[in-house]
Design an enzyme around this catalytic site. Structure first.
Site, PDB file in Angstrom:
ATOM      1  N   HIS A  12       0.846  -1.203   0.000  1.00 16.68           N
ATOM      2  CA  HIS A  12       0.000   0.000   0.000  1.00 16.68           C
ATOM      3  C   HIS A  12       0.879   1.250   0.000  1.00 16.68           C
ATOM      4  O   HIS A  12       2.079   1.189   0.250  1.00 16.68           O
ATOM      5  CB  HIS A  12      -0.888   0.008   1.244  1.00 16.68           C
ATOM      6  CG  HIS A  12      -0.090   0.095   2.520  1.00 16.68           C
ATOM      7  ND1 HIS A  12       0.572  -0.988   3.045  1.00 16.68           N
ATOM      8  CD2 HIS A  12       0.163   1.124   3.353  1.00 16.68           C
ATOM      9  CE1 HIS A  12       1.203  -0.639   4.151  1.00 16.68           C
ATOM     10  NE2 HIS A  12       0.974   0.650   4.356  1.00 16.68           N
TER      11      HIS A  12
ATOM     12  N   ASP B 256       1.025   5.134   1.822  1.00 19.02           N
ATOM     13  CA  ASP B 256       0.462   5.815   2.992  1.00 19.02           C
ATOM     14  C   ASP B 256      -0.119   7.156   2.560  1.00 19.02           C
ATOM     15  O   ASP B 256       0.393   7.796   1.637  1.00 19.02           O
ATOM     16  CB  ASP B 256       1.551   6.073   4.033  1.00 19.02           C
ATOM     17  CG  ASP B 256       2.064   4.763   4.636  1.00 19.02           C
ATOM     18  OD1 ASP B 256       1.319   3.766   4.602  1.00 19.02           O
ATOM     19  OD2 ASP B 256       3.212   4.766   5.130  1.00 19.02           O
TER      20      ASP B 256
ATOM     21  N   HIS C  36       4.811  -0.108  -0.131  1.00 16.70           N
ATOM     22  CA  HIS C  36       5.472  -1.026   0.807  1.00 16.70           C
ATOM     23  C   HIS C  36       4.451  -1.962   1.449  1.00 16.70           C
ATOM     24  O   HIS C  36       3.241  -1.745   1.373  1.00 16.70           O
ATOM     25  CB  HIS C  36       6.220  -0.237   1.871  1.00 16.70           C
ATOM     26  CG  HIS C  36       5.326   0.669   2.679  1.00 16.70           C
ATOM     27  ND1 HIS C  36       4.798   1.839   2.174  1.00 16.70           N
ATOM     28  CD2 HIS C  36       4.870   0.562   3.939  1.00 16.70           C
ATOM     29  CE1 HIS C  36       4.058   2.420   3.099  1.00 16.70           C
ATOM     30  NE2 HIS C  36       4.083   1.667   4.184  1.00 16.70           N
TER      31      HIS C  36
ATOM     32  N   ARG D 156       4.447  -8.557  17.342  1.00 15.28           N
ATOM     33  CA  ARG D 156       5.290  -7.428  16.954  1.00 15.28           C
ATOM     34  C   ARG D 156       4.473  -6.142  17.098  1.00 15.28           C
ATOM     35  O   ARG D 156       3.309  -6.105  16.686  1.00 15.28           O
ATOM     36  CB  ARG D 156       5.734  -7.617  15.505  1.00 15.28           C
ATOM     37  CG  ARG D 156       6.536  -6.461  14.947  1.00 15.28           C
ATOM     38  CD  ARG D 156       6.826  -6.649  13.464  1.00 15.28           C
ATOM     39  NE  ARG D 156       7.501  -5.471  12.947  1.00 15.28           N
ATOM     40  CZ  ARG D 156       7.321  -4.981  11.726  1.00 15.28           C
ATOM     41  NH1 ARG D 156       6.508  -5.579  10.880  1.00 15.28           N
ATOM     42  NH2 ARG D 156       7.965  -3.899  11.343  1.00 15.28           N
TER      43      ARG D 156
END
Ligand SMILES: *[C@@H]1O[C@H](CO)[C@@H](O)[C@H](O)[C@H]1NC(C)=O
Ligand SMILES: *[C@@H]1O[C@H](CO)[C@@H](O)[C@H](O)[C@H]1NC(C)=O
Ligand SMILES: *[C@@H]1O[C@H](CO)[C@@H](O)[C@H](O)[C@H]1NC(C)=O
Ligand SMILES: *[C@@H]1O[C@H](CO)[C@@H](O)[C@H](O)[C@H]1NC(C)=O
Ligand SMILES: *[C@@H]1O[C@H](CO)[C@@H](O)[C@H](O)[C@H]1NC(C)=O
Ligand SMILES: *[C@@H]1O[C@H](CO)[C@@H](O)[C@H](O)[C@H]1NC(C)=O
Length: 735
Positions: free
Chosen positions: A664, A666, A716, A726
């Site tokens: 995607h 940002d 990314h 995480r």
């Protein structure tokens, strides 16, 4: 006769030279105790090679409190006794001076020269204020300029004449010396026969009372003097009479050679104890920690106590804690470390002690622990400070390390006092705080952290209610008790009988040292303890403690094209952010429908919590502006970020819920992405891949942030987390 009798002229010259050098100067001073002021006087005298005779040492002082009221007759009596043996030494010049509050700024030759220029047999110091009997003002001879009234703190004259003055003494030890000299001086007959005058223009004697505005420090080569700007003179004897003791302390931080531009501090290593020589017997130290209000970063403070470079069994801990909130921190520290220290005592909130009482208790405790030779006092109520404390040990009776608020002029000492005893800025305050002048400074007030010699508590300050005095706060009370001995007792016991028992001010000197960078003061203002991890919210008050400082050592890596990578948060800050989110607990679940955002629909949803949801958005934006924006300027030069962001959130990746994020862009100009935990310890897999450059960062570092452009170039994805959980913190900046 000049032309006929050259020899005669020569003879006369010789005689004069002979006379000049045959005159000897003897300094007489009365001191019944070796106060700090006395030692300072003697040090300045020996620097100039004066011959000094001390009268009355070890004698009980019966001369009253000369700082505050009449008295001092004992001084005249002792001088009278001493002069009897010197009465017939016509070539002897006697200089009688006070010593507790007086220093020399020049040498004996200069005094003798100036005394001869004055052309009188007896010369008294002068001042602009009349004391003790104002009614005598009219009887003083009028003068055109200069100081009109006699001060008895300094007298110089030929021995036979001085003898004729003091031999008239037949009063009591507590009668007033200055009044005695004044009456002799004001008698016109005596003034003429004894050939007396006053040093009206401060050629030799500078009394500071009423004259503080007249004097300046004059820095010469390797030597500092006091200059009187009104009479353009360089006085040799500088006297902190009346309530100018603190000002004299300031001057004596420089005069005659204590600190110079050329050599820095020349007395700093006096009284030094070489700790390496002390391996067998380091002094026992009582470490008093006083927690009087909620205090940020207390656990870190305790950890730093453990890192003090000092044998731990010689450190005895006394903790007063007045805050229920901190009991858990102290409990933990006690459980883990109670056997590390020589002893470990905690006084809790249930004792309901006032600050002053608690501090007194610490002071008394040092007496119970008879082995303790020092008290190191940390006052946490105003923030935590720490120091490489061994470096303090060598010095004075009371010494504190200079600690400052980060990048502020706020520190733990005052360079001067106002007339009502509160803060005044000394001329050198800023230079000392900024360490442009480095040394050990005699100052009137310090707080928060200091080291006191046990012997001072057992002797000089023994009878004092150290930390409780009128309505003063405990540090004010302690400092005033150290500076002066008598003022409030005088009020308590005004009867003449008890008055006679008073001794001269002990004036224990207090020093601050800035020879090392000792640490920081932390602000406790606005410390809100109703959050889960309260220190996290300190980003406004104590920013540097919250995260790793970027300002001094920015290092930025570039693992992929235009992807920058740099450290921002400490381990603790990361853990607390994660803890805060898990404590809040309402993870979004990574659904497309999202009421928290405008439009209510997210195309690339993550399992997250917004900063806003935990009330951390203001703090977060502050962090972006203060610590991220400067990095932006470095790496995307020419781009000035507004530091504005709506989407600020913590993402949780775990195989059980959401493990990855599909490719995607940002909706930001640039994005920051901060790893909040450790790969391989807390999770496996994870990382970030930038498609255009076929470049992945598969081992994010905890506390480090990525920064990359948001739109177009940096498509990314979040790589799958295969095990564990995480956490990352993300902001879309300048959307
Ligand atoms: C004091 O005497 C010493 C030894 O004679 C000498 O080296 C020093 O220069 C003298 N100090 C002053 C200020 O004259
Ligand atoms: C004081 O003594 C000096 C000599 O030492 C003399 O020249 C001067 O006239 C005397 N002054 C008075 C007022 O007697
Ligand atoms: C604590 O001390 C203060 C003042 O000394 C007093 O007013 C208060 O009642 C005390 N509180 C308790 C719980 O004893
Ligand atoms: C302290 O934090 C709580 C919880 O976030 C908040 O409700 C409260 O208003 C804060 N208090 C102050 C004085 O800021
Ligand atoms: C991306 O890089 C990897 C090795 O880093 C390589 O194996 C792969 O072929 C590359 N893919 C493309 C599309 O260039
Ligand atoms: C995940 O991690 C735990 C603890 O580190 C380990 O016991 C477990 O075998 C791991 N699972 C997989 C699928 O690797």
């Amino acid at each position: 006769w000049m032309s006929f009798n050259g020899n005669h002229k020569k003879f006369k010259l010789c005689k004069c030279v002979f006379l000049c050098f045959s005159e000897k100067l003897l300094v007489l001073t009365v001191a019944t105790e070796e106060t700090d002021g006395f030692h300072r006087f003697m040090k300045s005298a020996s620097y100039f090679n004066y011959t000094v005779k001390v009268l009355g040492m070890g004698e009980a002082w019966k001369g009253g409190d000369v700082g505050r009221s009449i008295g001092g007759g004992q001084k005249v009596r002792l001088l009278k006794e001493a002069m009897e043996a010197l009465a017939d030494q016509e070539d002897l010049v006697v200089l009688s001076v006070d010593s507790y509050d007086l220093i020399f700024a020049g040498g004996p030759e200069e005094i003798l020269r100036k005394f001869q220029q004055a052309n009188h047999k007896v010369l008294f110091a002068a001042e602009g204020l009349i004391w003790p009997d104002k009614r005598l003002a009219d009887k003083y001879p009028s003068i055109r300029s200069g100081k009109r009234y006699l001060n008895s703190g300094g007298i110089i004259g030929y021995a036979p004449y001085i003898n004729r003055v003091v031999s008239q003494w037949n009063l009591h030890d507590n009668d007033d010396d200055q009044l005695f000299y004044t009456k002799i001086y004001l008698d016109p007959l005596q003034r003429e026969t004894l050939n007396m005058t006053l040093d009206h223009k401060c050629q030799i004697f500078q009394n500071l009372n009423g004259a503080v505005d007249e004097v300046l420090l004059k820095f010469g080569t390797g030597r500092v003097r006091v200059r009187n700007t009104v009479y353009d003179s360089l006085p040799v004897v500088v006297h902190g009479n009346g309530n100018t003791k603190m000002y004299l302390n300031y001057l004596a931080n420089y005069v005659p050679n204590a600190w110079t531009y050329e050599n820095g501090c020349s007395l700093c290593d006096d009284d030094i104890v070489d700790l390496s020589q002390l391996k067998v017997s380091y002094p026992n130290v009582l470490v008093g920690v006083f927690i009087e209000q909620p205090t940020p970063f207390l656990p870190e403070f305790f950890q730093r106590l453990l890192t003090l470079d000092y044998p731990k069994d010689k450190l005895n801990l006394f903790i007063h804690n007045n805050e229920v909130y901190h009991e858990k921190h102290i409990q933990k520290f006690w459980e883990e470390n109670r056997n590390v220290f020589g002893s470990f005592k905690v006084v809790g909130p249930e004792e309901n002690l006032s600050q002053g009482e608690a501090r007194n208790m610490g002071m008394y405790y040092i007496r119970w622990l008879a082995v303790c030779e020092m008290l190191l006092s940390f006052i946490c109520s105003d923030g935590i400070t720490i120091s490489p404390f061994c470096l303090l040990l060598p010095y004075r009776k009371i010494i504190g390390p200079l600690v400052t608020r980060h990048s502020k002029l706020w520190s733990n000492f005052w360079g001067a006092l106002s007339l009502d005893g509160y803060y005044a800025r000394s001329e050198d305050y800023v230079d000392i705080v900024q360490r442009k002048r480095v040394g050990v400074w005699n100052i009137p007030y310090m707080a928060h952290v200091y080291l006191v010699k046990g012997s001072v508590l057992r002797n000089e300050l023994k009878e004092r209610n150290y930390f409780v005095l009128e309505k003063l706060d405990p540090d004010m009370a302690f400092c005033r008790n150290s500076r002066e001995m008598t003022s409030h007792r005088e009020k308590d016991s005004p009867s003449p009988e008890s008055f006679h028992m008073l001794r001269p001010p002990k004036g224990v000197f207090m020093y601050i040292t800035n020879r090392h960078d000792f640490g920081r003061l932390i602000s406790t203002a606005n410390y809100n303890i109703s959050h889960y991890n309260n220190d996290l919210w300190q980003i406004f008050e104590n920013p540097v403690s919250v995260h790793r400082s970027l300002s001094d050592r920015v290092f930025v890596l570039q693992p992929c094209p235009d992807v920058f990578w740099f450290p921002v948060f400490s381990e603790k800050a990361c853990d607390e952010i994660v803890g805060e989110m898990e404590h809040y607990g309402s993870w979004s679940g990574g659904r497309h429908e999202d009421k928290r955002i405008s439009g209510g629909y997210e195309t690339v949803p993550t399992d997250d919590i917004h900063m806003k949801q935990i009330g951390f958005d203001k703090e977060w934006l502050h962090f972006i502006r203060e610590f991220i924006s400067p990095v932006t300027l470095k790496v995307f030069s020419g781009y000035y970020t507004k530091g504005y962001a709506v989407m600020n959130f913590v993402v949780k990746y775990t195989p059980e819920r959401q493990a990855y994020l599909r490719p995607h862009h940002d909706s930001s100009t640039f994005t920051i992405n901060i790893a909040l935990n450790n790969k391989d310890r807390d999770f496996e897999g994870g990382g970030c891949r930038f498609h255009r450059y076929n470049c992945s960062i598969s081992s994010p570092r905890k506390g480090w942030s990525f920064m990359h452009p948001g739109r177009l170039t940096h498509l990314h994805e979040g790589l799958p987390t295969t095990n564990g959980t995480r956490y990352i913190a993300v902001s879309f900046i300048d959307p």
